[in-house]
Design an enzyme around this catalytic site. Structure first.
Site, PDB file in Angstrom:
ATOM      1  N   GLU A 173       0.820  -1.233   0.000  1.00 31.73           N
ATOM      2  CA  GLU A 173       0.000   0.000   0.000  1.00 31.73           C
ATOM      3  C   GLU A 173       0.849   1.277   0.000  1.00 31.73           C
ATOM      4  OE1 GLU A 173      -3.005  -0.219   3.094  1.00 31.73           O
ATOM      5  OE2 GLU A 173      -4.105  -1.763   2.005  1.00 31.73           O
ATOM      6  N   GLU A 292      -5.568  -8.433  -0.375  1.00 34.99           N
ATOM      7  CA  GLU A 292      -6.259  -8.161   0.898  1.00 34.99           C
ATOM      8  C   GLU A 292      -7.719  -7.907   0.583  1.00 34.99           C
ATOM      9  OE1 GLU A 292      -4.695  -5.293   3.711  1.00 34.99           O
ATOM     10  OE2 GLU A 292      -2.635  -5.775   3.104  1.00 34.99           O
TER      11      GLU A 292
HETATM   12  O1  AHR Z   1      -5.228  -5.990   7.047  1.00 37.34           O
HETATM   13  C1  AHR Z   1      -5.063  -4.866   7.844  1.00 37.34           C
HETATM   14  C2  AHR Z   1      -4.353  -3.718   7.127  1.00 37.34           C
HETATM   15  O2  AHR Z   1      -5.172  -3.209   6.113  1.00 37.34           O
HETATM   16  C3  AHR Z   1      -3.081  -4.076   6.411  1.00 37.34           C
HETATM   17  O3  AHR Z   1      -1.990  -4.074   7.243  1.00 37.34           O
HETATM   18  C4  AHR Z   1      -2.956  -2.973   5.395  1.00 37.34           C
HETATM   19  O4  AHR Z   1      -2.252  -3.388   4.254  1.00 37.34           O
HETATM   20  C5  AHR Z   1      -4.397  -2.602   5.104  1.00 37.34           C
HETATM   21  O5  AHR Z   1      -4.581  -1.232   5.130  1.00 37.34           O
END
Ligand code: AHR
Length: 505
Positions: A173, A292
């Site tokens: 990110e 994610e």
């Molecule tokens: O999954 C929790 C967080 O969400 C992760 O660390 C990050 O990549 C995202 O913003």
């Protein structure tokens, strides 16, 4: 409700289903690692300190690939803190989640867990506070022969054979202002390309995932991805997508339409990746790594999340209900629909903290979202098929028009797996499954997930409120299946199918 027909044809393939669509994410955050997968003090601990009950539950989900160590965590993580004799590993103040990191679980412990669980490791390197050289050295530690500097270090730690880690995320990110080392896209692309070059110098066989937009709501969404890919030449094999959703409006019907958003996000980033490919006149297609995804909103704090000096901190321990489980099913529908471009997807995360599993002491709770994952896990197929949904529709104020019924399907030889969600809150849906070229012979098995209300949830006190149950109220007639899908439900159906229409009867 007006009847719905799901029309299929076994020649109408989307693409082979990549097994890596069923991945997970293990971050050093909250109690995911400590008190989650790893808890030497638990009566469930195995010889290495990993919880056997958590492993058994995760086995039911047949997780294929596991992303590690983060997440935001990785942008401040130095892998050398987590190898070597445990007693000598440093206790760090961890900056992403303002927590303590004792480094008792690191690369070698994770690899041991991967081996035991049959997970393919997917490691994220630190491109926040870390350097390209540090990333290169980690690849050598994992994949180098014992004759190399870091391969030798691994061997000295008792692991002579290289781990052969194929999948590497180039940071996390990096478009987000919250990320350690956040920077403009061109700068990230330069950093990631330099790291990828050095990493490939150690092991040319690795595949890399570049950081895409961290969410659809970012102002730079799609533009970030286009600029990163344009500047990375052939250094990236995948571009990452992240998506967390929630019932922000308190309106179940609207929330269940969020699948439209997931479809849109995938299609937008795929379009960007293809446009960059066309512009570069490259033969190499960049595939999508949706590394994610989940429901996350109740415990999300825009002001930041802090462990507050407690170890391990109870962070983002979302308690999931029926509507969340149906949304998770919606993500799975979307991934299968887009199996031609989405090749990796990682549920974030796997235990304690936006997860299907929650531990409390030695107890383990399977949350509502466990069930759609398990229902699909036990029905994996070789090929995703297009499903033409002929169903009543409605319009969500936030996400636009959609069908009451969402559906996806996988074909595996003579087995057809059909998945269907009824998004109506009060009306059952008469449903027909019709495969144009190959009649259904019989129902092999089916499971149904539903519950007393959209907000009903499991708890340690009442763990069986939301769970899937076997479902056999399916009638096969002239090669078609007929059933009634209850309101707010998700069904997973496995049929055996005949070879050709003339084989019926
Ligand atoms: O999954 C929790 C967080 O969400 C992760 O660390 C990050 O990549 C995202 O913003």
């Amino acid at each position: 409700m007006q009847p719905t027909t799901l029309h299929l044809h076994t020649a109408f393939e989307v693409a082979p289903v990549d097994a890596r669509l069923f991945g997970g994410f293990l971050e050093h955050m909250g109690r995911c690692v400590y008190e989650g997968v790893y808890d030497p003090a638990s009566r469930h601990a195995d010889a290495e300190g990993f919880r056997r009950d958590v492993q058994a539950a995760l086995r039911r989900l047949r997780v294929t690939v596991m992303r590690y160590t983060g997440g935001n965590f990785v942008s401040g993580y130095h892998w050398q803190d987590g190898v070597g004799p445990r007693a000598q590993r440093p206790l760090r103040v961890e900056k992403a989640w303002d927590s303590q990191e004792p480094n008792q679980v690191g690369t070698d412990e994770f690899m041991a867990l991967c081996r035991r669980m049959d997970w393919q490791p997917m490691l994220a390197v630190n491109l926040g506070s870390g350097s390209a050289e540090e990333a290169r050295d980690w690849v050598e530690y994992c994949n180098g022969a014992a004759s190399t500097r870091y391969g030798d270090l691994r061997a000295a730690h008792g692991h002579l054979e290289p781990y052969g880690v194929r999948l590497w995320c180039l940071g996390n990110e990096m478009d987000g202002s919250w990320q350690i080392g956040h920077c403009p896209p061109e700068e990230y692309a330069a950093r990631a390309s330099a790291a990828a070059r050095l990493m490939r110098g150690v092991d040319p066989g690795i595949a890399t995932v570049a950081c895409g937009s961290s969410m659809l709501m970012m102002e730079s969404f799609a533009d970030w991805d286009a600029r990163v890919l344009a500047h990375m030449d052939d250094a990236a094999d995948f571009i990452s997508l992240h998506c967390y959703v929630g019932n922000w409006s308190g309106d179940t019907r609207d929330y269940l339409a969020v699948t439209n958003l997931v479809d849109r996000q995938i299609e937008a980033i795929d379009a960007v990746a293809r446009a960059v490919q066309a512009k570069r006149k490259s033969t190499k297609r960049i595939f999508l790594s949706f590394d994610e995804w989940n429901v996350w909103y109740r415990t999300m704090n825009p002001a930041g999340i802090s462990g507050g000096g407690v170890f391990p901190a109870h962070l983002i321990e979302e308690v999931y209900n029926l509507e969340d489980a149906l949304v998770v099913a919606g993500f799975l529908h979307s991934f299968l629909r887009h199996a031609d471009c989405v090749k990796i997807a990682n549920l974030a995360q796997i235990v304690n903290g936006i997860a299907p599993l929650l531990t409390r002491g030695d107890a383990l709770l399977l949350e509502s979202i466990f069930y759609p994952l398990a229902m699909v896990a036990s029905r994996r197929g070789a090929v995703s098929l297009r499903v033409a949904v002929d169903a009543p529709s409605y319009t969500s104020a936030t996400f636009g028009a959609l069908h009451e019924i969402d559906a996806s399907a996988m074909l595996d030889g003579d087995r057809l797996h059909v998945f269907a969600t009824n998004r109506s809150v009060d009306t059952a849906a008469p449903l027909t499954v019709a495969v144009a070229d190959r009649p259904l012979a019989h129902l092999v098995d089916a499971d149904l997930l539903t519950g007393p209300s959209a907000t009903a949830a499991d708890s340690f006190e009442q763990p069986d409120v939301i769970r899937s149950v076997p479902f056999d109220a399916v009638r096969i007639d002239s090669g078609r299946a007929h059933l009634s899908l209850p309101p707010l439900s998700f069904a997973a159906l496995t049929f055996s199918i005949l070879r050709a229409a003339r084989d019926v009867g």
